[in-house]
Motif scaffolding. Structure first.
Motif, mmCIF file in Angstrom:
data_model
loop_
_atom_site.group_PDB
_atom_site.id
_atom_site.type_symbol
_atom_site.label_atom_id
_atom_site.label_comp_id
_atom_site.label_asym_id
_atom_site.label_seq_id
_atom_site.Cartn_x
_atom_site.Cartn_y
_atom_site.Cartn_z
ATOM 1 N N SER A 118 -31.032 6.641 48.968
ATOM 2 C CA SER A 118 -32.491 6.541 48.895
ATOM 3 C C SER A 118 -32.908 5.076 48.943
ATOM 4 O O SER A 118 -32.218 4.201 48.415
ATOM 5 N N SER A 119 -34.076 4.806 49.534
ATOM 6 C CA SER A 119 -34.607 3.450 49.604
ATOM 7 C C SER A 119 -35.593 3.165 48.474
ATOM 8 O O SER A 119 -36.198 2.092 48.430
ATOM 9 N N LEU A 120 -35.760 4.112 47.555
ATOM 10 C CA LEU A 120 -36.685 3.958 46.431
ATOM 11 C C LEU A 120 -36.265 2.775 45.565
ATOM 12 O O LEU A 120 -35.137 2.721 45.081
ATOM 13 N N LYS A 121 -37.171 1.799 45.375
ATOM 14 C CA LYS A 121 -36.834 0.597 44.614
ATOM 15 C C LYS A 121 -37.481 0.565 43.234
ATOM 16 O O LYS A 121 -36.919 -0.015 42.300
ATOM 17 N N SER A 122 -38.645 1.145 43.099
ATOM 18 C CA SER A 122 -39.320 1.155 41.799
ATOM 19 C C SER A 122 -40.164 2.406 41.670
ATOM 20 O O SER A 122 -40.618 2.965 42.680
ATOM 21 N N ILE A 123 -40.365 2.817 40.431
ATOM 22 C CA ILE A 123 -41.174 4.017 40.211
ATOM 23 C C ILE A 123 -41.753 3.985 38.804
ATOM 24 O O ILE A 123 -41.134 3.460 37.861
ATOM 25 N N ALA A 124 -42.957 4.496 38.669
ATOM 26 C CA ALA A 124 -43.595 4.683 37.364
ATOM 27 C C ALA A 124 -43.719 6.182 37.134
ATOM 28 O O ALA A 124 -44.329 6.893 37.944
ATOM 29 N N ILE A 125 -43.112 6.671 36.074
ATOM 30 C CA ILE A 125 -43.169 8.101 35.759
ATOM 31 C C ILE A 125 -44.587 8.447 35.323
ATOM 32 O O ILE A 125 -45.106 7.866 34.369
ATOM 33 N N PRO A 126 -45.255 9.374 35.999
ATOM 34 C CA PRO A 126 -46.657 9.680 35.668
ATOM 35 C C PRO A 126 -46.809 10.361 34.312
ATOM 36 O O PRO A 126 -45.859 10.927 33.763
ATOM 37 N N ASN A 127 -48.022 10.320 33.797
ATOM 38 C CA ASN A 127 -48.305 10.872 32.478
ATOM 39 C C ASN A 127 -48.094 12.371 32.398
ATOM 40 O O ASN A 127 -47.923 12.927 31.315
ATOM 41 N N SER A 128 -48.118 13.047 33.552
ATOM 42 C CA SER A 128 -47.964 14.502 33.548
ATOM 43 C C SER A 128 -46.522 14.945 33.290
ATOM 44 O O SER A 128 -46.273 16.108 32.961
ATOM 45 N N VAL A 129 -45.577 14.028 33.406
ATOM 46 C CA VAL A 129 -44.158 14.372 33.255
ATOM 47 C C VAL A 129 -43.768 14.377 31.781
ATOM 48 O O VAL A 129 -44.020 13.423 31.055
ATOM 49 N N LYS A 130 -43.161 15.492 31.340
ATOM 50 C CA LYS A 130 -42.696 15.615 29.959
ATOM 51 C C LYS A 130 -41.177 15.482 29.848
ATOM 52 O O LYS A 130 -40.648 15.088 28.823
ATOM 53 N N THR A 131 -40.459 15.826 30.936
ATOM 54 C CA THR A 131 -38.995 15.813 30.936
ATOM 55 C C THR A 131 -38.475 15.165 32.211
ATOM 56 O O THR A 131 -38.980 15.447 33.301
ATOM 57 N N ILE A 132 -37.483 14.286 32.063
ATOM 58 C CA ILE A 132 -36.752 13.759 33.221
ATOM 59 C C ILE A 132 -35.437 14.520 33.253
ATOM 60 O O ILE A 132 -34.586 14.348 32.381
ATOM 61 N N GLU A 133 -35.278 15.386 34.232
ATOM 62 C CA GLU A 133 -34.187 16.354 34.230
ATOM 63 C C GLU A 133 -32.878 15.766 34.744
ATOM 64 O O GLU A 133 -32.818 14.640 35.245
ATOM 65 N N ASP A 134 -31.804 16.561 34.586
ATOM 66 C CA ASP A 134 -30.472 16.166 35.042
ATOM 67 C C ASP A 134 -30.515 15.642 36.471
ATOM 68 O O ASP A 134 -31.104 16.277 37.362
ATOM 69 N N ASN A 135 -29.870 14.483 36.670
ATOM 70 C CA ASN A 135 -29.641 13.944 38.021
ATOM 71 C C ASN A 135 -30.920 13.649 38.809
ATOM 72 O O ASN A 135 -30.869 13.552 40.040
ATOM 73 N N THR A 136 -32.035 13.469 38.114
ATOM 74 C CA THR A 136 -33.315 13.260 38.811
ATOM 75 C C THR A 136 -33.245 12.088 39.792
ATOM 76 O O THR A 136 -33.696 12.195 40.934
ATOM 77 N N PHE A 137 -32.677 10.963 39.354
ATOM 78 C CA PHE A 137 -32.613 9.783 40.216
ATOM 79 C C PHE A 137 -31.163 9.451 40.586
ATOM 80 O O PHE A 137 -30.854 8.320 40.959
ATOM 81 N N ASP A 138 -30.306 10.433 40.489
ATOM 82 C CA ASP A 138 -28.888 10.241 40.815
ATOM 83 C C ASP A 138 -28.737 9.723 42.249
ATOM 84 O O ASP A 138 -29.311 10.269 43.187
ATOM 85 N N CYS A 139 -27.969 8.624 42.375
ATOM 86 C CA CYS A 139 -27.659 8.014 43.683
ATOM 87 C C CYS A 139 -28.863 7.339 44.340
ATOM 88 O O CYS A 139 -28.832 7.060 45.546
ATOM 89 N N CYS A 140 -29.914 7.064 43.570
ATOM 90 C CA CYS A 140 -30.994 6.207 44.087
ATOM 91 C C CYS A 140 -30.524 4.767 43.908
ATOM 92 O O CYS A 140 -30.936 4.060 42.975
ATOM 93 N N ARG A 141 -29.662 4.332 44.781
ATOM 94 C CA ARG A 141 -28.927 3.083 44.583
ATOM 95 C C ARG A 141 -29.806 1.841 44.670
ATOM 96 O O ARG A 141 -29.422 0.773 44.195
ATOM 97 N N SER A 142 -30.976 1.958 45.264
ATOM 98 C CA SER A 142 -31.879 0.810 45.364
ATOM 99 C C SER A 142 -32.843 0.725 44.185
ATOM 100 O O SER A 142 -33.560 -0.272 44.034
ATOM 101 N N LEU A 143 -32.864 1.753 43.358
ATOM 102 C CA LEU A 143 -33.816 1.792 42.241
ATOM 103 C C LEU A 143 -33.463 0.734 41.200
ATOM 104 O O LEU A 143 -32.411 0.783 40.582
ATOM 105 N N SER A 144 -34.351 -0.244 41.021
ATOM 106 C CA SER A 144 -34.085 -1.347 40.090
ATOM 107 C C SER A 144 -35.184 -1.516 39.049
ATOM 108 O O SER A 144 -35.041 -2.289 38.115
ATOM 109 N N SER A 145 -36.290 -0.800 39.209
ATOM 110 C CA SER A 145 -37.404 -0.932 38.278
ATOM 111 C C SER A 145 -37.945 0.439 37.917
ATOM 112 O O SER A 145 -38.183 1.273 38.801
ATOM 113 N N LEU A 146 -38.123 0.670 36.620
ATOM 114 C CA LEU A 146 -38.569 1.988 36.156
ATOM 115 C C LEU A 146 -39.480 1.843 34.950
ATOM 116 O O LEU A 146 -39.172 1.104 34.019
#
Length: 204
Positions: free
Chosen positions: A1-29
């Motif tokens: 994945s090319s995803l580098k940053s993400i802000a989890i929205p207020n509507s999310v209550k649970t971050i489930e198993d493997n949600t961002f697994d292998c998002c190797r470019s993700l450096s900001s959360l």
């Protein structure tokens, strides 16, 4: 994945198993205050080196060797990922000697395991429990608690590391406490440790 940053929205209550697994470019959360649960391996194989959650709203946390809760203090939870751990406090990367904030009550398992930039840690008097491998790989751990924190094994440090205690009275207490007594000569007073460091420096 090319995803580098993400802000989890207020509507999310649970971050489930493997949600961002292998998002190797993700450096900001950024995790919203509405998140109540983080499931196992939610951030496996990313480029994240630390996650700061400015809330104590998370009530359920699935422990894995890919994400560990370091400690909680003043409503701030500090998480890390042990592939290449960097510890941040108030946005500043910590190196050398790390002082854990007073008011912290527990140090979770693997919390500072193999932190390459940290050589020693100072544990406040408020800590009452320390998890397995919490300081494994560090050179020295300074514990200010006069009452020995609860531990289940001597593997909180490696075989060549030292536990440094404030004074002889505290040393005697630890030496007579189950499990802690098994550290043997790796339990030392602050004065004895300073003398040892001077001796080692002189011999070099």
């Amino acid at each position: 994945s090319s995803l580098k940053s993400i802000a989890i929205p207020n509507s999310v209550k649970t971050i489930e198993d493997n949600t961002f697994d292998c998002c190797r470019s993700l450096s900001s959360l950024t995790i919203s205050t509405n998140v109540k649960r983080i499931d196992g391996c939610a951030f496996c194989s990313t480029s994240l080196s630390s996650i700061k959650v400015n809330t104590n709203s998370i009530t359920e946390f699935a422990e894995s060797n890919l994400l560990s809760l370091l400690f909680e203090t003043a409503g701030v939870s500090w998480y890390n990922l042990p592939d290449e751990i960097h510890v941040y406090i108030d946005g500043v990367e910590q190196t050398g000697h790390l002082v854990i904030p007073e008011g912290t009550t527990s140090i979770n398992r693997f919390a500072f395991c193999q932190c390459k930039d940290i050589t020693s840690v100072e544990v406040p008097s408020s800590v009452t429990s320390i998890g397995e491998y919490a300081f494994y790989g560090l050179q020295t751990v300074h514990i200010n608690a006069t009452t020995p924190p609860a531990i289940t094994s001597t593997n909180i440090i490696n075989e060549n590391a030292f536990i440094v205690l404030p004074d002889a009275a505290t040393l005697a207490t630890y030496q007579s406490t189950p499990i802690w007594e098994e550290f043997g000569t790796r339990l030392v007073t602050k004065d004895a440790m300073q003398l040892r460091e001077v001796t080692v420096a002189a011999n070099n």
